[in-house]
Design an enzyme around this catalytic site. Structure first.
Site, PDB file in Angstrom:
ATOM      1  N   ARG A 112      62.822  15.529  31.955  1.00  0.00           N
ATOM      2  CA  ARG A 112      62.382  14.719  30.821  1.00  0.00           C
ATOM      3  C   ARG A 112      60.869  14.623  30.762  1.00  0.00           C
ATOM      4  O   ARG A 112      60.303  14.293  29.718  1.00  0.00           O
ATOM      5  CB  ARG A 112      62.996  13.320  30.884  1.00  0.00           C
ATOM      6  CG  ARG A 112      64.500  13.317  30.639  1.00  0.00           C
ATOM      7  CD  ARG A 112      65.060  11.908  30.580  1.00  0.00           C
ATOM      8  NE  ARG A 112      64.432  11.140  29.511  1.00  0.00           N
ATOM      9  CZ  ARG A 112      64.773  11.210  28.229  1.00  0.00           C
ATOM     10  NH1 ARG A 112      65.729  12.049  27.844  1.00  0.00           N
ATOM     11  NH2 ARG A 112      64.175  10.458  27.336  1.00  0.00           N
ATOM     12  N   HIS A 219      50.899  10.794  35.942  1.00  0.00           N
ATOM     13  CA  HIS A 219      51.800  10.063  35.047  1.00  0.00           C
ATOM     14  C   HIS A 219      53.233  10.106  35.579  1.00  0.00           C
ATOM     15  O   HIS A 219      53.946   9.087  35.571  1.00  0.00           O
ATOM     16  CB  HIS A 219      51.746  10.657  33.642  1.00  0.00           C
ATOM     17  CG  HIS A 219      52.675  10.000  32.669  1.00  0.00           C
ATOM     18  ND1 HIS A 219      52.515   8.696  32.246  1.00  0.00           N
ATOM     19  CD2 HIS A 219      53.799  10.452  32.056  1.00  0.00           C
ATOM     20  CE1 HIS A 219      53.491   8.377  31.407  1.00  0.00           C
ATOM     21  NE2 HIS A 219      54.282   9.430  31.280  1.00  0.00           N
ATOM     22  N   ARG A 224      57.870   7.624  38.591  1.00  0.00           N
ATOM     23  CA  ARG A 224      58.941   7.992  39.517  1.00  0.00           C
ATOM     24  C   ARG A 224      58.710   7.522  40.948  1.00  0.00           C
ATOM     25  O   ARG A 224      59.656   7.527  41.748  1.00  0.00           O
ATOM     26  CB  ARG A 224      59.135   9.508  39.496  1.00  0.00           C
ATOM     27  CG  ARG A 224      59.543  10.041  38.127  1.00  0.00           C
ATOM     28  CD  ARG A 224      60.757   9.340  37.555  1.00  0.00           C
ATOM     29  NE  ARG A 224      61.202   9.948  36.289  1.00  0.00           N
ATOM     30  CZ  ARG A 224      62.280   9.583  35.629  1.00  0.00           C
ATOM     31  NH1 ARG A 224      63.027   8.596  36.083  1.00  0.00           N
ATOM     32  NH2 ARG A 224      62.608  10.174  34.489  1.00  0.00           N
TER      33      ARG A 224
END
Length: 302
Positions: A112, A219, A224
């Protein structure tokens, strides 16, 4: 086993044959180059190539012609300024290429993040290995009662063992059928690999090369490596954080200060904090914040 003996031999050969170069070299990243860092039970992440270092970020920001135009202290100050004010393009001048071995369901979350170049192992061309991610007992948890996409309490005793048995049995049975469908003999032609793979579970391991610039890597890590991220992808992000900290120490320190360990406030939250500092009693009802934002505000500010 995350790395086969053949792969390890190739890695050892690469590390034993250094070459002179005129390119910018990060001594911290050189220690990681080609080395697999184990993640989960069969996975790994390793650096296969990179470009740039902290100085390259400053060089791009100043559009200077070489290293040494400013002091290290000035370089760190510039990097912190760029990070603090959300300047992104100087960080895009550094790039890294990772080789990652990961479960398919983690890969589907990972993909994603579209600001990268990806090439994945082809199960149309090759046969996947019999390797599956089976969670350690401490990561086998029930559904959270307050977060629809999170985990709650860790499963215990017989229930935990029942779930582990089901995971192992289903994975092995699916792979047995995968092999049976592929098999060719006098009685059957064997199903095409591109069709037989549809029967494999989402916890089977795949591999890919993932190339990304530093801005987009940070980012990815901000999302994450966060405590709220799913454990399995966070394990990879944590390993990549350690690599990035050695690659670009000044940039990663600024990233940790201004992104990972920082707090972002809405206009309503800023106003509520100011009112509190002025001695006013602020509640969710008079704060202008929704219930969920108010809970998050209280988690930070009490």
């Amino acid at each position: 086993m995350p790395v086969t003996p053949e792969q390890q031999a190739e890695i050892d050969a690469l590390r034993e044959a250094p070459r002179e170069t005129l390119r910018t070299v990060s001594e911290g990243m050189e220690r990681h180059l080609y080395v697999p860092h184990q993640v989960l039970d069969h996975g790994f992440v390793r650096v296969v190539d990179y470009m740039g270092d902290d100085a390259a970020i400053c060089q791009a920001a100043r559009v200077s012609y070489g290293r040494g135009t400013k002091s290290v202290q000035n370089d760190e100050g510039l990097i912190r300024y760029l990070m603090r004010h959300w300047h992104s393009t100087p960080f895009e001048m550094c790039e890294v290429k990772f080789h990652v071995k990961l479960p398919v369901f983690v890969a589907r979350q990972w993909i994603r993040h579209r600001t990268a170049n990806v090439n994945e192992y082809s199960a149309r061309y090759s046969i996947l290995d019999r390797e599956f991610y089976i969670p350690a007992p401490e990561h086998l948890a029930a559904q959270s009662g307050v977060n629809n996409q999170g985990r709650g309490e860790v499963l215990q005793g017989e229930e935990a063992q029942r779930v582990l048995n089901l995971l192992r049995e289903d994975a092995m049975r699916s792979y047995d059928h995968y092999e049976a469908m592929l098999a060719q003999d006098d009685n059957q032609q064997g199903l095409a690999r591109e069709l037989a793979r549809m029967n494999l579970p989402a916890n089977i391991y795949t591999q890919w090369y993932w190339k990304v610039d530093l801005h987009n890597l940070l980012h990815f890590l901000r999302l994450r490596a966060d405590a709220h991220a799913q454990y399995e992808i966070r394990a990879y992000a944590d390993a990549m954080c350690r690599i990035a900290a050695d690659w670009v120490p000044a940039a990663f320190a600024a990233f940790r200060d201004y992104r990972m360990d920082a707090v972002s406030l809405s206009a309503q939250a800023v106003a509520a904090l100011k009112r509190r500092l002025a001695g006013e009693v602020v509640t969710q009802e008079n704060s202008g914040m929704a219930a969920r934002e108010w809970r998050e505000f209280q988690e930070v500010w009490g």
